[in-house]
Scaffold this active site. Structure first.
Site, mmCIF file in Angstrom:
data_model
loop_
_atom_site.group_PDB
_atom_site.id
_atom_site.type_symbol
_atom_site.label_atom_id
_atom_site.label_comp_id
_atom_site.label_asym_id
_atom_site.label_seq_id
_atom_site.Cartn_x
_atom_site.Cartn_y
_atom_site.Cartn_z
ATOM 1 N N ASP A 10 0.877 -1.167 0.000
ATOM 2 C CA ASP A 10 0.000 0.000 0.000
ATOM 3 C C ASP A 10 0.923 1.228 0.000
ATOM 4 O OD1 ASP A 10 -2.358 1.612 0.455
ATOM 5 O OD2 ASP A 10 -1.713 1.778 2.543
ATOM 6 N N LEU A 11 0.390 2.382 -0.397
ATOM 7 C CA LEU A 11 1.240 3.579 -0.487
ATOM 8 C C LEU A 11 1.072 4.495 0.733
ATOM 9 C CD1 LEU A 11 3.142 5.384 -2.237
ATOM 10 C CD2 LEU A 11 1.089 6.364 -3.260
ATOM 11 N N ASP A 12 -0.128 5.093 0.860
ATOM 12 C CA ASP A 12 -0.371 6.070 1.924
ATOM 13 C C ASP A 12 -0.321 5.382 3.288
ATOM 14 O OD1 ASP A 12 -0.962 8.298 0.156
ATOM 15 O OD2 ASP A 12 -2.870 7.354 -0.279
ATOM 16 N N THR A 18 1.070 10.455 3.789
ATOM 17 C CA THR A 18 0.265 11.477 3.115
ATOM 18 C C THR A 18 -1.052 11.740 3.851
ATOM 19 O OG1 THR A 18 -0.329 9.629 1.738
ATOM 20 C CG2 THR A 18 1.089 11.282 0.736
ATOM 21 N N LYS A 46 -8.708 6.428 6.477
ATOM 22 C CA LYS A 46 -7.501 5.746 5.970
ATOM 23 C C LYS A 46 -7.873 4.536 5.119
ATOM 24 C CE LYS A 46 -4.064 7.300 9.218
ATOM 25 N NZ LYS A 46 -3.203 6.987 10.361
ATOM 26 N N SER A 115 -2.522 0.450 -4.318
ATOM 27 C CA SER A 115 -3.042 1.617 -3.601
ATOM 28 C C SER A 115 -4.397 2.050 -4.127
ATOM 29 C CB SER A 115 -2.046 2.771 -3.766
ATOM 30 O OG SER A 115 -2.628 3.990 -3.367
ATOM 31 N N ALA A 116 -5.227 2.603 -3.227
ATOM 32 C CA ALA A 116 -6.531 3.136 -3.633
ATOM 33 C C ALA A 116 -6.393 4.501 -4.296
ATOM 34 C CB ALA A 116 -7.420 3.283 -2.404
ATOM 35 N N LYS A 146 -11.061 -1.205 -1.522
ATOM 36 C CA LYS A 146 -10.764 -2.097 -0.405
ATOM 37 C C LYS A 146 -11.920 -1.954 0.585
ATOM 38 C CE LYS A 146 -5.853 -0.938 -0.914
ATOM 39 N NZ LYS A 146 -4.681 -0.241 -0.352
ATOM 40 N N GLU A 170 0.096 -3.291 4.679
ATOM 41 C CA GLU A 170 -1.072 -2.406 4.783
ATOM 42 C C GLU A 170 -1.184 -1.724 6.144
ATOM 43 O OE1 GLU A 170 -3.722 -0.861 3.977
ATOM 44 O OE2 GLU A 170 -3.959 -1.426 1.891
ATOM 45 N N ASP A 171 -1.592 -0.447 6.141
ATOM 46 C CA ASP A 171 -1.808 0.258 7.415
ATOM 47 C C ASP A 171 -3.283 0.423 7.758
ATOM 48 O OD1 ASP A 171 -2.211 2.175 5.315
ATOM 49 O OD2 ASP A 171 -2.168 3.736 6.843
#
Ligand code: BG6
Ligand code: MG
Length: 216
Positions: A10-12, A18, A46, A115-116, A146, A170-171
């Protein structure tokens, strides 16, 4: 013995922080509409898509909007968000993220972004890490948000690996659920109280190692 052949990130909140930019932009929008929401409320956004985030925020402000108005509000928020992320620098890559990606690559593992966000291209470009991914699946390439596993299944497919050979980082709770729904291993980034469903929870990629991957 571990069968892991690919890592999907995942990115953020996993590679870059971010969330603070999303928060500032959504807060500005809510303030313009005449209400406010807390940083605690922001936690609920999130991993959640832009459209769904707006719906939640409008609910908190007890505001009803037409689809056309929602479209305009989401565009307005995104303009402010893009203004902020366009100033991002490589310093904003979270501790250990770049190093762990390089460790994976050097060990012969494939890497993908899952990522979303529809803004992942700009973030990867500004932080200078796009080259660390074999495949990039983001909000522009998926139709189901997601916790639907689509984003991760497309990542596995792009890497030509079976889902069972992939591990997701994933966070967000929705992201951990998406990985589980896709029958992948998942490492939660954050608190074990929140991400308890993951196979392992660490506070950041700086805590990850190949050994921990092999023991998943
Ligand atoms: C996720 C974030 O990665 O992307 C969410 O955690 C965000 O907060 C979602 O709403 C969509 O991002 P964007 O950049 O397309 O608005
Ligand atoms: Mg995230």
């Amino acid at each position: 013995m571990s069968t892991i052949k690919a890592c999907i990130f995942d990115l953020d909140g996993v590679i870059v922080d971010t969330a603070v930019y999303h928060y500032k932009a959504w807060k500005r929008l809510a303030n313009e509409l005449g209400f406010d929401f807390t940083e605690e409320d922001n936690e609920k956004l999130k991993g959640v898509s832009r459209t769904r985030s707006l719906e939640l925020i409008l609910q908190w402000g007890d505001i009803t909007k037409t689809d056309a108005e929602k479209e305009e509000l989401a565009t307005r928020k995104n303009k402010w968000y893009v203004e902020m992320i366009s100033k991002m620098t490589p310093d904003e890559v979270l501790p250990g993220a770049m190093e762990f990606l390089e460790t994976c690559i050097n060990a012969g593992l494939k890497t993908a972004l899952g990522s979303a966000s529809k803004n992942s291209g700009m973030i990867l470009e500004k932080t200078g890490i796009a080259h660390l991914f074999n495949a990039i699946i983001d909000g522009n390439k998926v139709t189901m948000p997601k916790p639907d596993p689509e984003v991760f299944l497309k990542g596995a497919e792009a890497l030509n690996e079976a889902p069972g050979n992939c591990v997701v980082f994933e966070d967000a709770i929705a992201g951990v659920e998406a990985a589980i729904a896709g029958e992948m291993k998942v490492v939660g980034i954050g608190s074990p109280q929140v991400l308890g469903a993951a196979n392992l929870v660490v506070s950041g990629l700086n805590e990850m190692s190949l050994e921990k991957l092999e023991n998943l």
